[in-house]
Design a protein around this motif. Sequence first.
Motif, short mmCIF file in Angstrom:
data_model
loop_
_atom_site.label_atom_id
_atom_site.label_comp_id
_atom_site.label_asym_id
_atom_site.label_seq_id
_atom_site.Cartn_x
_atom_site.Cartn_y
_atom_site.Cartn_z
N PRO A 36 0.83 -1.20 0.00
CA PRO A 36 0.00 0.00 0.00
C PRO A 36 0.87 1.25 0.00
O PRO A 36 1.85 1.34 0.75
CB PRO A 36 -0.79 -0.13 1.30
CG PRO A 36 -0.84 -1.60 1.57
CD PRO A 36 0.49 -2.12 1.11
N ALA A 37 0.53 2.21 -0.85
CA ALA A 37 1.32 3.43 -0.96
C ALA A 37 0.42 4.57 -1.42
O ALA A 37 -0.56 4.36 -2.14
CB ALA A 37 2.48 3.25 -1.92
N GLU A 38 0.79 5.78 -1.00
CA GLU A 38 0.06 6.98 -1.39
C GLU A 38 1.06 8.02 -1.89
O GLU A 38 2.25 7.99 -1.54
CB GLU A 38 -0.74 7.53 -0.21
CG GLU A 38 -1.76 6.55 0.34
CD GLU A 38 -2.50 7.08 1.55
OE1 GLU A 38 -2.62 8.32 1.68
OE2 GLU A 38 -2.95 6.26 2.38
N ALA A 39 0.56 8.93 -2.70
CA ALA A 39 1.40 10.02 -3.21
C ALA A 39 0.51 11.22 -3.52
O ALA A 39 -0.70 11.08 -3.74
CB ALA A 39 2.15 9.58 -4.47
N ARG A 40 1.12 12.38 -3.53
CA ARG A 40 0.43 13.62 -3.87
C ARG A 40 1.18 14.29 -5.01
O ARG A 40 2.42 14.35 -4.99
CB ARG A 40 0.37 14.54 -2.64
CG ARG A 40 -0.41 15.84 -2.89
CD ARG A 40 -0.58 16.63 -1.59
NE ARG A 40 0.68 17.04 -1.01
CZ ARG A 40 1.13 16.64 0.18
NH1 ARG A 40 0.42 15.81 0.92
NH2 ARG A 40 2.30 17.07 0.64
N VAL A 44 6.00 16.35 -6.74
CA VAL A 44 5.60 15.01 -6.32
C VAL A 44 5.98 14.85 -4.86
O VAL A 44 7.11 15.16 -4.46
CB VAL A 44 6.31 13.93 -7.16
CG1 VAL A 44 6.02 12.54 -6.61
CG2 VAL A 44 5.89 14.03 -8.61
N SER A 45 5.04 14.35 -4.04
CA SER A 45 5.30 14.20 -2.61
C SER A 45 4.88 12.82 -2.13
O SER A 45 3.77 12.36 -2.44
CB SER A 45 4.53 15.26 -1.81
OG SER A 45 4.85 16.57 -2.22
N GLU A 51 -4.02 19.88 -7.46
CA GLU A 51 -3.34 18.91 -6.60
C GLU A 51 -4.25 17.71 -6.40
O GLU A 51 -5.43 17.85 -6.04
CB GLU A 51 -3.00 19.55 -5.26
CG GLU A 51 -2.17 18.65 -4.36
CD GLU A 51 -1.69 19.38 -3.11
OE1 GLU A 51 -0.66 20.07 -3.18
OE2 GLU A 51 -2.40 19.28 -2.08
N GLU A 52 -3.70 16.53 -6.62
CA GLU A 52 -4.48 15.30 -6.46
C GLU A 52 -3.69 14.26 -5.68
O GLU A 52 -2.47 14.27 -5.64
CB GLU A 52 -4.88 14.73 -7.83
CG GLU A 52 -5.85 15.60 -8.61
CD GLU A 52 -7.23 15.69 -7.97
OE1 GLU A 52 -7.54 14.87 -7.07
OE2 GLU A 52 -7.99 16.59 -8.38
N HIS A 53 -4.46 13.36 -5.07
CA HIS A 53 -3.89 12.31 -4.22
C HIS A 53 -4.04 10.98 -4.94
O HIS A 53 -5.08 10.71 -5.55
CB HIS A 53 -4.65 12.27 -2.89
CG HIS A 53 -3.95 11.52 -1.81
ND1 HIS A 53 -3.01 12.09 -0.98
CD2 HIS A 53 -4.04 10.22 -1.41
CE1 HIS A 53 -2.58 11.20 -0.12
NE2 HIS A 53 -3.18 10.05 -0.36
N GLY A 54 -3.02 10.15 -4.88
CA GLY A 54 -3.07 8.82 -5.47
C GLY A 54 -2.83 7.75 -4.44
O GLY A 54 -2.01 7.94 -3.53
#
Length: 745
Positions: free
Chosen positions: A448-452, A463-464, A584-587
């Motif tokens: 599981p991973a998230e990014a902004r 990219v964050s 800005e979007e979250h993935g």
Amino acid sequence: MLNHSRIVGFPFSRIEGPLKVTGQAHYAAEHHAPGLLHGFVAVSTVAAGSIAEIDTAEAERFPGVVKVYTHENRPQTAESDDKWKDTAAVPGHPFRPLENGRILYDGQPVALVIAEGFEAARDAASLIRIRYIADEPHTDILRERRQSYVPAEPRGESMVPPPPRGEPEQAFAAAPCTVSAEYVLEGEHHNPMELFGTTVLFENGGLTIHDKTQGPQNTQAYVCNVFGLDPEKVKVRNDFVGGAFGAGLRPKHQLFLAVMASLDLQRPVKVELSRREMFYLTWRPATVQRVSLAADRDGRLQSVMHHAVQATSRYEDYQENVVNWSGLAYRCDNVRLSYELAKLDVSTPGDMRAPGAATGVTALETAMDELAYEVGIDPLELRRRNFADHDQNQGKQFTSKALDACYREGAARFGWDRRSFSPRSMREGHDLVGWGMAGGVWEASIAPAEARVRLSVDGAVTVSAAASDIGTGTYTILGQIAAETFGVPLGRVKVEIGDSTLPKTGVEGGSRTAASSGSAVQVASKAAVKTLLAHAKGMPNSPLARASEEDVSISEGRLVLERNHQIGLSIGDIMDAAGVSFIEEHGKIEPDEAQMKKFISYTHSAVFVEVKVDEDLCIPRVTRVVSAIAGGRILNPKTARSQILGGVVMGIGMALHEEGMIDHRTGRIMNHNLAEYHMPAHADIEDIEVVFVEEEDDKVSPIGAKGLGEIGIVGVAAAVSNAIFHATGKRIRHLPITVDRILGA
């Protein structure tokens, strides 16, 4: 939604490289603050027993000393074991620095000196007087394996050997060609360039902790749990990590000690361990394995039996997936796999590049070479005849498997068809020449991973993610994925990682970061383009009013139709019309549980090695290596090649050099320095060629990538060992293969 800028897949140099080579990249122990205190750790000089008396009076009087901590005055911390268990913890009682006077292993921290300067702390630590009651140490796995046991609590489901299938004992007894041998691997020690260090600063009403770690959020959770701190007031950063190889998956004692002293003294504190202390931290455990293989006269496997006994500490049950590989690497209907632990007076071992596989596959691939000679066929041909088209351990299909291509392309590059079969049949002057090969396998998965992702009105991209870069190229890979989606040069992308406050990711380990965080970045990037398109559709007389996500891409600062780049709108105009200055979007990405019930994924390799052994002196040299890798989509051939090169070098070290030498009479490590703990140097490494074979995989991860950090080492030690046998006719089953072991074979 297509894009033809083609940034992913090209060999870009590391975007953080200039900072590193010019000294502008600050590592954990390179941060400073007014009033910074320095800590130095005093360690035990016995491997088992207890502290009868500890006298710190002289050390406390030393000029510049602020305080000396021992088990007698350590501040109170969490009581429950659960509070001390990080996300990479193993079953048992986690080590608690300065908890009591009991000594569990050589080099255990027994005191912490805090002073105004490093030299004062170091010199004062030498003045601490300790009287021990020493117990007889038990550190020899060859002796203690008789007391081995099956761990009651498994570390993870994937590490539990599957139940036996078929009738392996009967099939072995009935087969015409058999081998059964014991393989010993001595303990190896992680030795990344950067020492473990922690700097604790007071900032914005809370703590900012610069820590050498492979997971800043793991470190943050550990600190908050142990010290009862508010997570909102604890930030952990690891902007740059000077190598880790798995050593940084779990928090180390310098982190605890630095935070403890800082909270107690209400001042910033830095604690950095010495190279000697690095040998008392995580290490690849010593292992004894018995592999028994049987085949018919055509070389087709009839039975596989693999048993391993691995070292662990007295206080934790560290476990690895050592034997399971033998049930899936080759096709065989009769298999028995078993795994046990031996409690030793040592520190808890830890994951070290391809943990379990580097150990277990080495024994399997050496045994396969022995079987090839027993049957009388080429070692490569033996492997081809036993090709596995699915995972028999779990009854699952492979998402992809291009191992045949690795065999074919690796052998062609190496010139394997020119190899003579008989040992001692190839020479060059006084050198005996040997050619050996081995296969490799490592799990490929995502976590599981998230990014902004933020797209600014001027086309710049940020990219964050909390992901770490331990030298693997994470900064660059994440930047490439975003750059390609937004149609901008890589230099227009800013990558922010190594910060616990950023979108959640797991620890950087298991060769999962590129596939996991990279997929999250792609999801966030596509979401941002979708939002941009929605804004564009809302504009009066928009030429994109009827376009779908699949119809558009970003090119030269414009959102355009893929079929005709003349039709579109500038990003600036779209954002101006929407009244925003950025999007800005979250993935977020998670494993596909439904898919995982049917499919399983691995990276594969074929390693070909040439060695030359001086016939009189028995000194072995690895002169040539070809490593053919099937790793799915290669995101950056330059950083990918570096990963495989590093793995090959570590594999050579495993085969010929690395050995933690313990005096079993005292239980102490004798070669706890880089002068006496041998690792491959430049003079030991000659020609290494890396071949990436074509492999498409639409199931392993959304971006089609498999991990590469681990697979580079798997099988290398076996290939070297097999080459030495081919050169000398001597089969060495005890690693590392040193001159004395060749002479004594």
